[in-house]
Design an enzyme around this catalytic site. Structure first.
Site, PDB file in Angstrom:
ATOM      1  CD  GLU A   1       8.488  -0.398  -2.239  1.00  7.73           C
ATOM      2  OE1 GLU A   1       7.507   0.261  -1.856  1.00  7.73           O
ATOM      3  OE2 GLU A   1       8.700  -1.553  -1.855  1.00  7.73           O
ATOM      4  CG  ASP A   2       6.692   2.500   0.750  1.00 10.29           C
ATOM      5  OD1 ASP A   2       7.480   1.646   0.287  1.00 10.29           O
ATOM      6  OD2 ASP A   2       5.930   2.259   1.703  1.00 10.29           O
TER       7      ASP A   2
ATOM      8  NE  ARG B   1      -1.252   2.252   4.840  1.00  9.72           N
ATOM      9  CZ  ARG B   1      -0.196   1.459   4.637  1.00  9.72           C
ATOM     10  NH1 ARG B   1       0.850   1.923   4.001  1.00  9.72           N
ATOM     11  NH2 ARG B   1      -0.210   0.205   5.053  1.00  9.72           N
TER      12      ARG B   1
ATOM     13  CG  ASP C   1      14.381  -0.753   6.258  1.00  6.05           C
ATOM     14  OD1 ASP C   1      15.038   0.191   6.690  1.00  6.05           O
ATOM     15  OD2 ASP C   1      14.020  -1.711   6.971  1.00  6.05           O
TER      16      ASP C   1
ATOM     17  CG  PHE D   1       9.412   3.037  11.598  1.00  4.71           C
ATOM     18  CD1 PHE D   1       9.627   1.901  10.836  1.00  4.71           C
ATOM     19  CD2 PHE D   1       8.115   3.523  11.721  1.00  4.71           C
ATOM     20  CE1 PHE D   1       8.570   1.246  10.208  1.00  4.71           C
ATOM     21  CE2 PHE D   1       7.054   2.877  11.102  1.00  4.71           C
ATOM     22  CZ  PHE D   1       7.287   1.735  10.349  1.00  4.71           C
ATOM     23  CB  VAL D   2       9.900   7.958   8.159  1.00  5.76           C
ATOM     24  CG1 VAL D   2      11.214   8.552   8.631  1.00  5.76           C
ATOM     25  CG2 VAL D   2      10.141   7.040   6.955  1.00  5.76           C
TER      26      VAL D   2
ATOM     27  CE  LYS E   1      13.979   3.885   7.380  1.00  3.70           C
ATOM     28  NZ  LYS E   1      13.290   2.939   8.283  1.00  3.70           N
TER      29      LYS E   1
ATOM     30  CG  ASP F   1       1.794   1.148   7.557  1.00  2.00           C
ATOM     31  OD1 ASP F   1       2.672   0.893   6.711  1.00  2.00           O
ATOM     32  OD2 ASP F   1       1.378   0.312   8.379  1.00  2.00           O
TER      33      ASP F   1
ATOM     34  CE  LYS G   1      -3.216  -2.290   3.109  1.00  2.67           C
ATOM     35  NZ  LYS G   1      -3.669  -2.265   4.538  1.00  2.67           N
ATOM     36  N   GLY G   2       2.079   1.160   0.504  1.00  7.45           N
ATOM     37  CA  GLY G   2       2.871   2.356   0.801  1.00  7.45           C
ATOM     38  C   GLY G   2       3.104   3.308  -0.356  1.00  7.45           C
TER      39      GLY G   2
HETATM   40  P1  IMP Z   1      12.693  -3.787   2.962  1.00  6.34           P
HETATM   41  O1  IMP Z   1      12.250  -5.099   2.395  1.00  6.34           O
HETATM   42  O2  IMP Z   1      13.357  -3.960   4.299  1.00  6.34           O
HETATM   43  O3  IMP Z   1      13.507  -2.955   2.016  1.00  6.34           O
HETATM   44  O4  IMP Z   1      11.403  -3.005   3.362  1.00  6.34           O
HETATM   45  C1  IMP Z   1      10.638  -2.312   2.463  1.00  6.34           C
HETATM   46  C2  IMP Z   1       9.251  -2.103   3.014  1.00  6.34           C
HETATM   47  O5  IMP Z   1       9.280  -1.982   4.456  1.00  6.34           O
HETATM   48  C3  IMP Z   1       8.664  -0.819   2.516  1.00  6.34           C
HETATM   49  O6  IMP Z   1       7.924  -1.012   1.341  1.00  6.34           O
HETATM   50  C4  IMP Z   1       7.796  -0.372   3.685  1.00  6.34           C
HETATM   51  O7  IMP Z   1       6.508  -0.927   3.566  1.00  6.34           O
HETATM   52  C5  IMP Z   1       8.433  -0.954   4.910  1.00  6.34           C
HETATM   53  N1  IMP Z   1       9.257   0.045   5.636  1.00  6.34           N
HETATM   54  C6  IMP Z   1      10.594   0.075   5.743  1.00  6.34           C
HETATM   55  N2  IMP Z   1      11.013   1.121   6.462  1.00  6.34           N
HETATM   56  C7  IMP Z   1       9.897   1.787   6.825  1.00  6.34           C
HETATM   57  C8  IMP Z   1       9.674   2.999   7.580  1.00  6.34           C
HETATM   58  O8  IMP Z   1      10.586   3.701   8.076  1.00  6.34           O
HETATM   59  N3  IMP Z   1       8.367   3.355   7.739  1.00  6.34           N
HETATM   60  C9  IMP Z   1       7.325   2.636   7.214  1.00  6.34           C
HETATM   61  N4  IMP Z   1       7.493   1.520   6.483  1.00  6.34           N
HETATM   62  C10 IMP Z   1       8.774   1.102   6.298  1.00  6.34           C
HETATM   63 MG    MG Z   2       5.338  -1.066   2.120  1.00  6.70          MG
END
Ligand code: IMP
Ligand code: MG
Length: 191
Positions: free
Chosen positions: A107-108, A173, A111, A160-161, A139, A167, A51-52
């Site tokens: 993508e939002d 959101r 991480d 964490f944002v 990040k 969200d 959803k992000g």
């Molecule tokens: P990754 O697989 O660790 O790269 O995570 C990516 C997903 O984690 C993103 O699409 C977000 O949904 C969620 N996410 C990672 N960091 C944050 C944050 O700081 N706030 C909210 N959602 C996050």
């Molecule tokens: Mg997400």
């Protein structure tokens, strides 16, 4: 749950990391970069990662002056907490084939990189003509898997944002900016 209504949600904010104006300026710049990178008559399909990505996608789509198509994909990589478990699940797939298309993932945030690295492999197997990645937030200090990203809105620190689509526990959101929440909002979690 800590907050019950809109006004309470604003009281959970510790500080604003990226303002509404900064977001809008950066989205316009990314749209201009995309317009410069794809030939005018080239097909372009934006894939919103739900959803992000929904607010970023809607602003980016409106900022793009060139024709483009949209599709949506539902991905789940997190539980209710704030750290990735590395497990990625497709909960809603695309409505159209990607073969021969120029695909841009919207993508939002990146991480650990697990979500996008999985998604990239999954979409590449559908044989698009090209596949690029656009993320609003990045990040870099949290990366566990290397992913090549073509467009980045902002590099941010390891915090964490929420807001602008992102969200915590399915809330916040709708904030028009990117914010960091007060530590006590997370106090009920065993992190
Ligand atoms: P990754 O697989 O660790 O790269 O995570 C990516 C997903 O984690 C993103 O699409 C977000 O949904 C969620 N996410 C990672 N960091 C944050 C944050 O700081 N706030 C909210 N959602 C996050
Ligand atoms: Mg997400």
């Amino acid at each position: 749950m800590m907050s019950q209504n809109h006004q309470d949600l604003y009281q959970d904010i510790d500080h604003i990391l990226i303002s509404e104006e900064q977001l809008q300026q950066r989205v316009a710049a990314i749209a201009a970069a995309i317009e410069a990178d794809y030939a005018e008559d080239e097909d372009l399909l934006l894939i919103c990662v739900l959803k992000g990505g929904y607010i970023f996608l809607s602003d980016l789509s409106r900022a793009l002056k060139r024709p483009h198509h949209l599709d949506f994909m539902g991905i789940s990589s997190y539980g209710g907490g704030t750290t990735s478990r590395g497990a990625v699940q497709i909960i809603m797939d695309l409505k159209q084939p990607l073969a021969g298309r120029n695909v841009l993932i919207v993508e939002d945030i990146i991480d650990s990189g697990h979500t996008l690295s999985y998604l990239r492999q999954n979409l590449l197997a559908r044989q698009p003509a090209s596949l690029k990645i656009c993320t609003l937030l990045n990040k870099p200090s949290r990366r566990e898997v290397d992913v090549a990203v073509d467009y980045i809105g902002f590099d941010i620190p390891d915090e964490f944002v929420v807001g602008y689509g992102l969200d915590f526990d399915e809330l916040y959101r709708n904030f028009p900016f990117i914010a960091v929440l007060k530590p006590e909002v997370f106090a009920h979690l065993n992190l």
